[in-house]
Design a protein around this motif. Structure first.
Motif, PDB file in Angstrom:
ATOM      1  N   VAL A   1      -6.732 -35.637  24.183  1.00 41.99           N
ATOM      2  CA  VAL A   1      -7.795 -36.468  24.763  1.00 41.99           C
ATOM      3  C   VAL A   1      -8.354 -37.424  23.714  1.00 41.99           C
ATOM      4  CG1 VAL A   1     -10.109 -36.419  25.760  1.00 41.99           C
ATOM      5  CG2 VAL A   1      -8.386 -34.776  26.531  1.00 41.99           C
TER       6      VAL A   1
ATOM      7  N   ARG B   1      -7.786 -30.982  23.345  1.00 39.44           N
ATOM      8  CA  ARG B   1      -8.817 -31.829  22.727  1.00 39.44           C
ATOM      9  C   ARG B   1      -8.182 -32.924  21.880  1.00 39.44           C
ATOM     10  NH1 ARG B   1     -13.048 -27.083  20.734  1.00 39.44           N
ATOM     11  NH2 ARG B   1     -14.012 -26.699  22.790  1.00 39.44           N
TER      12      ARG B   1
ATOM     13  N   GLY C   1     -11.068 -31.012  28.398  1.00 38.42           N
ATOM     14  CA  GLY C   1     -10.858 -32.420  28.705  1.00 38.42           C
ATOM     15  C   GLY C   1      -9.640 -32.750  29.537  1.00 38.42           C
TER      16      GLY C   1
END
Length: 282
Positions: A141, A138, A177
């Motif tokens: 991303v 995360r 992600g």
């Protein structure tokens, strides 16, 4: 040099993407001249060639960034960069993404090993908790500035925890992600096929010729459903054997003449290195 498609664009093509291992300017020039559509800048090759060290977490972020720059400075081919564990917790992940973007990486790969990591084909690996790796993905991303740069999540859970756990981790990282997933060191054709079938995002296959995974062709891997195949240290295996052989020949005979038919010529290497273009500029 003309611009190559970025990796996100290239993956719209159904053909599997073959990424050849490069670790410096010379290997990048050779591989680009021969027409590879992507490079893989691996930690094993960088540690071996630049530092004479094994791939056990001894090479840091700054050294890898400099190595990547040596590739991107002389080539427009997109580069997938092995970023190990992203060199720390969340702050390390953010700095890794930032620095690799600046160095020109087309994709960064982050793995879920406990630091200090080991090469994926070594024994005795350990992995961090799934939730910890999810946070790393995360963070990567969220930090990414260029939306075309891909985030690849690699798991090393297969050896210590089994295939089901490795696949479950890939799917958790995809939900966080990650653009692609990568189970390292499958030990059979059957495992390779199951990974490609059960992982929710495009999968990466690793053809490390002297490692644990059976050698399959790019066409075979594409048929299974893989979208990317990397050859991360092919140049290392070739160089180590060839250099050892020529050294032995020189020690035995006092000359390298017996290897003359294997040498690239002075003029050919200068042409590869762009000498004519530089002289024209002068």
């Amino acid at each position: 040099m003309s611009e190559a498609p970025n990796l996100r664009e290239r993956l719209q093509d159904p053909r599997i993407l073959v990424a050849m291992g490069v670790h410096d300017g010379l290997t990048a020039r050779i591989a680009q001249q021969l027409g590879f559509e992507a490079f893989y800048h691996g930690g094993y090759a960088a540690a071996a060639h630049h530092h004479g060290l094994p791939d056990i977490g001894m090479v840091g972020l700054e050294e890898m960034v400099e190595s990547v720059r040596r590739v991107t400075n002389v080539s427009t081919t997109p580069v997938i960069v092995d970023c190990d564990t992203a060199y720390g917790a969340i702050p390390g992940v953010k700095r890794t993404v930032h620095e690799m973007e600046r160095a020109g990486a087309g994709a960064i790969q982050i793995e879920d090993q406990v630091f200090p990591k080991k090469c994926g084909h070594m024994e005795g690996k350990q992995v961090i908790a799934v939730d910890e790796m999810v946070l790393k993905i995360r963070a990567a991303v969220a930090t990414r500035h260029d939306p075309s740069m891909l985030i690849i999540a690699r798991t090393d859970a297969l050896q210590p925890l089994g295939l089901d756990e490795a696949i479950d981790r890939c799917n958790a990282y995809a939900e966080a992600g990650a653009d692609l997933a990568f189970v390292d060191a499958p030990g059979s054709r059957e495992q390779l096929a199951e990974i490609a079938r059960r992982v929710d995002v495009p999968s990466v296959a690793n053809m490390s010729e002297t490692g644990k995974t059976p050698a399959l062709t790019a066409d075979e891997l594409q048929e299974m459903g893989y979208r990317v195949v990397i050859f991360p240290a092919t140049q290392t295996w070739v160089f180590a054997r060839a250099y050892e052989e020529v050294c032995r020949e020189l020690l035995r005979t006092g000359t390298t003449a017996g290897y003359a038919d294997r040498f690239a010529s002075f003029d050919d290497v200068n042409a590869l290195l762009g000498l004519e273009e530089l002289q024209r500029v002068e």
